[in-house]
Design a protein around this motif. Structure first.
Motif, mmCIF file in Angstrom:
data_model
loop_
_atom_site.group_PDB
_atom_site.id
_atom_site.type_symbol
_atom_site.label_atom_id
_atom_site.label_comp_id
_atom_site.label_asym_id
_atom_site.label_seq_id
_atom_site.Cartn_x
_atom_site.Cartn_y
_atom_site.Cartn_z
ATOM 1 N N LEU A 36 0.825 -1.218 0.000
ATOM 2 C CA LEU A 36 0.000 0.000 0.000
ATOM 3 C C LEU A 36 0.854 1.261 0.000
ATOM 4 C CD1 LEU A 36 -2.706 -1.036 2.661
ATOM 5 C CD2 LEU A 36 -2.964 -1.036 0.159
ATOM 6 N N TYR A 37 2.028 1.187 0.645
ATOM 7 C CA TYR A 37 2.944 2.330 0.783
ATOM 8 C C TYR A 37 4.343 1.889 0.340
ATOM 9 C CZ TYR A 37 -0.782 4.250 3.748
ATOM 10 O OH TYR A 37 -1.980 4.713 4.239
ATOM 11 N N PRO A 38 4.617 1.898 -0.983
ATOM 12 C CA PRO A 38 5.861 1.310 -1.513
ATOM 13 C C PRO A 38 7.151 1.969 -1.018
ATOM 14 C CG PRO A 38 4.245 1.688 -3.261
ATOM 15 C CD PRO A 38 3.714 2.355 -2.043
ATOM 16 N N GLU A 39 7.049 3.160 -0.438
ATOM 17 C CA GLU A 39 8.273 3.839 0.017
ATOM 18 C C GLU A 39 8.850 3.238 1.299
ATOM 19 O OE1 GLU A 39 4.654 6.426 1.082
ATOM 20 O OE2 GLU A 39 5.315 5.104 -0.520
ATOM 21 N N ILE A 40 8.117 2.332 1.935
ATOM 22 C CA ILE A 40 8.636 1.643 3.134
ATOM 23 C C ILE A 40 9.694 0.616 2.703
ATOM 24 C CG2 ILE A 40 8.033 0.113 5.062
ATOM 25 C CD1 ILE A 40 5.147 1.180 4.807
ATOM 26 N N HIS A 41 10.765 0.511 3.490
ATOM 27 C CA HIS A 41 11.795 -0.513 3.247
ATOM 28 C C HIS A 41 11.804 -1.473 4.441
ATOM 29 C CE1 HIS A 41 15.412 -2.401 1.762
ATOM 30 N NE2 HIS A 41 15.992 -2.233 2.940
ATOM 31 N N LEU A 42 11.863 -2.775 4.160
ATOM 32 C CA LEU A 42 11.769 -3.787 5.222
ATOM 33 C C LEU A 42 13.049 -4.609 5.320
ATOM 34 C CD1 LEU A 42 8.163 -5.126 4.462
ATOM 35 C CD2 LEU A 42 8.814 -3.305 6.052
ATOM 36 N N GLU A 43 13.460 -4.911 6.556
ATOM 37 C CA GLU A 43 14.615 -5.770 6.801
ATOM 38 C C GLU A 43 14.234 -6.907 7.754
ATOM 39 O OE1 GLU A 43 17.841 -3.302 8.162
ATOM 40 O OE2 GLU A 43 18.238 -2.541 6.134
ATOM 41 N N ASN A 44 14.956 -8.044 7.664
ATOM 42 C CA ASN A 44 14.738 -9.244 8.482
ATOM 43 C C ASN A 44 13.329 -9.828 8.300
ATOM 44 O OD1 ASN A 44 15.743 -11.258 10.245
ATOM 45 N ND2 ASN A 44 14.737 -10.323 11.985
ATOM 46 N N ASP A 186 1.158 2.915 13.330
ATOM 47 C CA ASP A 186 1.735 4.117 13.946
ATOM 48 C C ASP A 186 3.164 4.356 13.434
ATOM 49 O OD1 ASP A 186 1.753 6.283 16.016
ATOM 50 O OD2 ASP A 186 3.336 5.034 16.868
ATOM 51 N N GLU A 187 3.930 3.266 13.278
ATOM 52 C CA GLU A 187 5.321 3.395 12.834
ATOM 53 C C GLU A 187 5.436 3.969 11.424
ATOM 54 O OE1 GLU A 187 8.207 0.334 13.499
ATOM 55 O OE2 GLU A 187 7.270 -0.297 15.367
ATOM 56 N N ILE A 188 4.399 3.790 10.590
ATOM 57 C CA ILE A 188 4.456 4.361 9.240
ATOM 58 C C ILE A 188 3.653 5.669 9.131
ATOM 59 C CG2 ILE A 188 4.845 2.102 8.187
ATOM 60 C CD1 ILE A 188 1.915 2.349 7.094
ATOM 61 N N GLY A 189 3.188 6.161 10.276
ATOM 62 C CA GLY A 189 2.540 7.473 10.279
ATOM 63 C C GLY A 189 1.033 7.467 10.147
ATOM 64 N N VAL A 190 0.386 6.313 10.346
ATOM 65 C CA VAL A 190 -1.082 6.232 10.290
ATOM 66 C C VAL A 190 -1.640 6.418 11.694
ATOM 67 C CG1 VAL A 190 -3.050 4.723 9.820
ATOM 68 C CG2 VAL A 190 -1.096 4.744 8.245
ATOM 69 N N GLU A 191 -2.587 7.338 11.841
ATOM 70 C CA GLU A 191 -3.165 7.632 13.160
ATOM 71 C C GLU A 191 -4.324 6.690 13.472
ATOM 72 O OE1 GLU A 191 -4.042 11.799 14.024
ATOM 73 O OE2 GLU A 191 -2.787 12.352 12.306
ATOM 74 N N LYS A 206 -1.873 11.798 2.849
ATOM 75 C CA LYS A 206 -0.527 12.345 2.655
ATOM 76 C C LYS A 206 0.458 11.195 2.463
ATOM 77 C CE LYS A 206 0.569 12.709 7.610
ATOM 78 N NZ LYS A 206 -0.590 12.062 8.166
ATOM 79 N N LYS A 207 1.577 11.513 1.866
ATOM 80 C CA LYS A 207 2.597 10.501 1.617
ATOM 81 C C LYS A 207 3.225 10.075 2.931
ATOM 82 C CE LYS A 207 6.251 9.514 -1.633
ATOM 83 N NZ LYS A 207 7.275 10.009 -2.520
ATOM 84 N N THR A 208 3.448 8.773 3.095
ATOM 85 C CA THR A 208 4.123 8.318 4.316
ATOM 86 C C THR A 208 5.610 8.642 4.226
ATOM 87 O OG1 THR A 208 4.342 6.169 3.289
ATOM 88 C CG2 THR A 208 2.608 6.394 4.913
ATOM 89 N N ILE A 209 6.234 8.742 5.386
ATOM 90 C CA ILE A 209 7.666 9.002 5.417
ATOM 91 C C ILE A 209 8.386 7.728 4.984
ATOM 92 C CG2 ILE A 209 9.593 9.653 6.918
ATOM 93 C CD1 ILE A 209 7.360 10.830 8.816
#
Length: 409
Positions: A36-44, A186-191, A206-209
């Motif tokens: 949904l928010y491709p700008e997130i980067h995931l590890e592990n 919350d960690e991706i900025g959704v209230e 708005k765009k997530t960080i």
């Protein structure tokens, strides 16, 4: 590998170290959020079958998506595809998946305006989903069946035009998993807010960080090492990576529960060390309504130690990969135990008998295979369909070998 023989074993060293892959629960939530928010980067990210199936399904362009045995993926993807405007998908799975109910989630999505129809049997997969824009934002849901239905709705809520106001009816099952979902939002900025029985998620236009999120290792997978340490001599230690003391995962209840078996847990940086500090053979009573996935591990630990246990809050175990209550009763009684079950409880009578070379059926259920494995510290046995562990922990048998378990195919 169809079946393996676990020969009676003992740990090579009094101190061992194991690194466990990322949590399946966190990974599958974050994989959907990344879609949904491709700008997130995931590890592990988890290397489990379920997470690999989730990844594949989210990137699939096919009009039929088969998630095999992956229950979490079935629930989360039902919600995800419902909001993919203009996309038509038939979501299906294994024979067992077609017996696992989805009606409560489908009805909630339909109440929000989703276009979902059953392909075969009413209330069960496969389902045909026509993705569309959902503008309704209020829905009620029975809260005592599966928290995954709730999380599925919460994960897509910020992409609904007006967000979501979700009213939970009745006793809420597996609250930590719901809180995990809200913390990740919350960690991706959704209230969001969770007050009494109402959860509100605000729309996020708005765009997530852009940020990197590291998945904590899987606590359900750690449970088998808690069991192993509980069955060992005083002074035995196993150190596991990567874990947080203030975990999002409900199965972190293991720390408190296994303290009652004489296992002390200490955290240092991103590791936790399990140490056997005392023998405690008193009968055990636990309410596992918030951590049902560790019920099998605890029941087998108690059986191995010859102590009684009374486990409550297990109603969701009947709709898992198998009916885990019936499966536990069947397999423990093969080994010489005595188990009473109801719709939501399991009572294990104390027993000093553990039969040798019993063949343990796993019922396509990864947790059956792994929960019984620590018994190899007490007796030899056969585990059928042993690679079913790949659903959540593909390197399980290799990791057991590194600490001294004797395993042959």
């Amino acid at each position: 590998m169809s079946s393996i023989t676990l020969h009676k074993s003992e740990l090579k060293n009094r101190k061992s170290e194991i690194t466990i892959t990322g949590s399946k629960s966190e990974s599958n939530r974050l994989l959907l959020l990344k879609a949904l928010y491709p700008e997130i980067h995931l590890e592990n990210i988890s290397n489990s079958d379920d997470s690999q199936l989730m990844t594949k399904a989210l990137s699939s362009t096919s009009d039929v998506v088969d998630i095999h045995h992956a229950g979490t993926a079935m629930r989360f993807l039902t919600a995800f595809f419902a909001v993919q405007v203009g996309r038509e998908v038939t979501l299906t799975g294994s024979k067992r998946m077609k017996e696992r109910p989805i009606k409560i989630l489908v009805e909630a999505l339909q109440a929000l305006g989703a276009d979902i129809n059953y392909v075969e049997n009413e209330g069960f997969p496969p389902i045909k989903i026509k993705g569309k824009k959902l503008t309704k934002n209020k829905v009620s849901l029975k809260a005592n069946v599966s928290s995954q239905y709730i999380s599925a709705l919460l994960l897509i809520a910020s992409k609904l035009e007006n967000g979501l106001e979700l009213t939970l009816e009745g006793e809420i099952t597996s609250v930590p998993y719901i809180k995990m979902t809200l913390r990740l939002l919350d960690e991706i900025g959704v209230e969001s807010s969770f007050i009494n029985n109402t959860i509100i998620v605000k729309p996020n236009n708005k765009k997530t960080i852009a940020k990197t999120l590291t998945v904590e290792s899987d606590w359900s997978s750690a449970s088998y090492y808690f069991s192993i340490v509980a069955l060992c001599d005083i002074g035995t230690e196993i150190t596991l990576s990567s874990y947080k003391e203030n975990s999002l995962q409900g199965d972190s209840a293991l720390v408190k529960i296994y303290n009652e078996f004489g296992v002390e847990t200490t955290f240092l940086k991103n590791t936790m060390t399990l140490k056997k500090v005392s023998h405690n053979t008193s009968p055990k009573t636990f309410n596992l309504v918030n951590a049902p996935d560790i019920a099998q591990t605890i029941a087998v630990t108690c059986f191995a130690l010859g102590i009684a246990c009374d486990l409550k809050g297990l109603h969701t175990l009947k709709i898992k990969e198998t009916d885990r209550l019936v499966a536990l009763k069947t397999e423990i009684e093969k080994l010489g135990g005595n188990v009473d079950i109801s719709n939501d409880t399991l009572y294990l009578h104390p027993s000093n008998t553990i039969k040798e070379m019993v063949s343990i059926a796993t019922y396509h259920d990864h947790r059956m295979a792994m929960a019984f494995a620590p018994l190899a510290l007490k007796t030899s046995m056969i585990i059928e369909d042993a690679m079913v562990v790949s659903k959540s922990y593909p390197t399980f048998w290799d990791d057991l070998k590194t600490i001294g378990f004797k395993i042959s195919e």
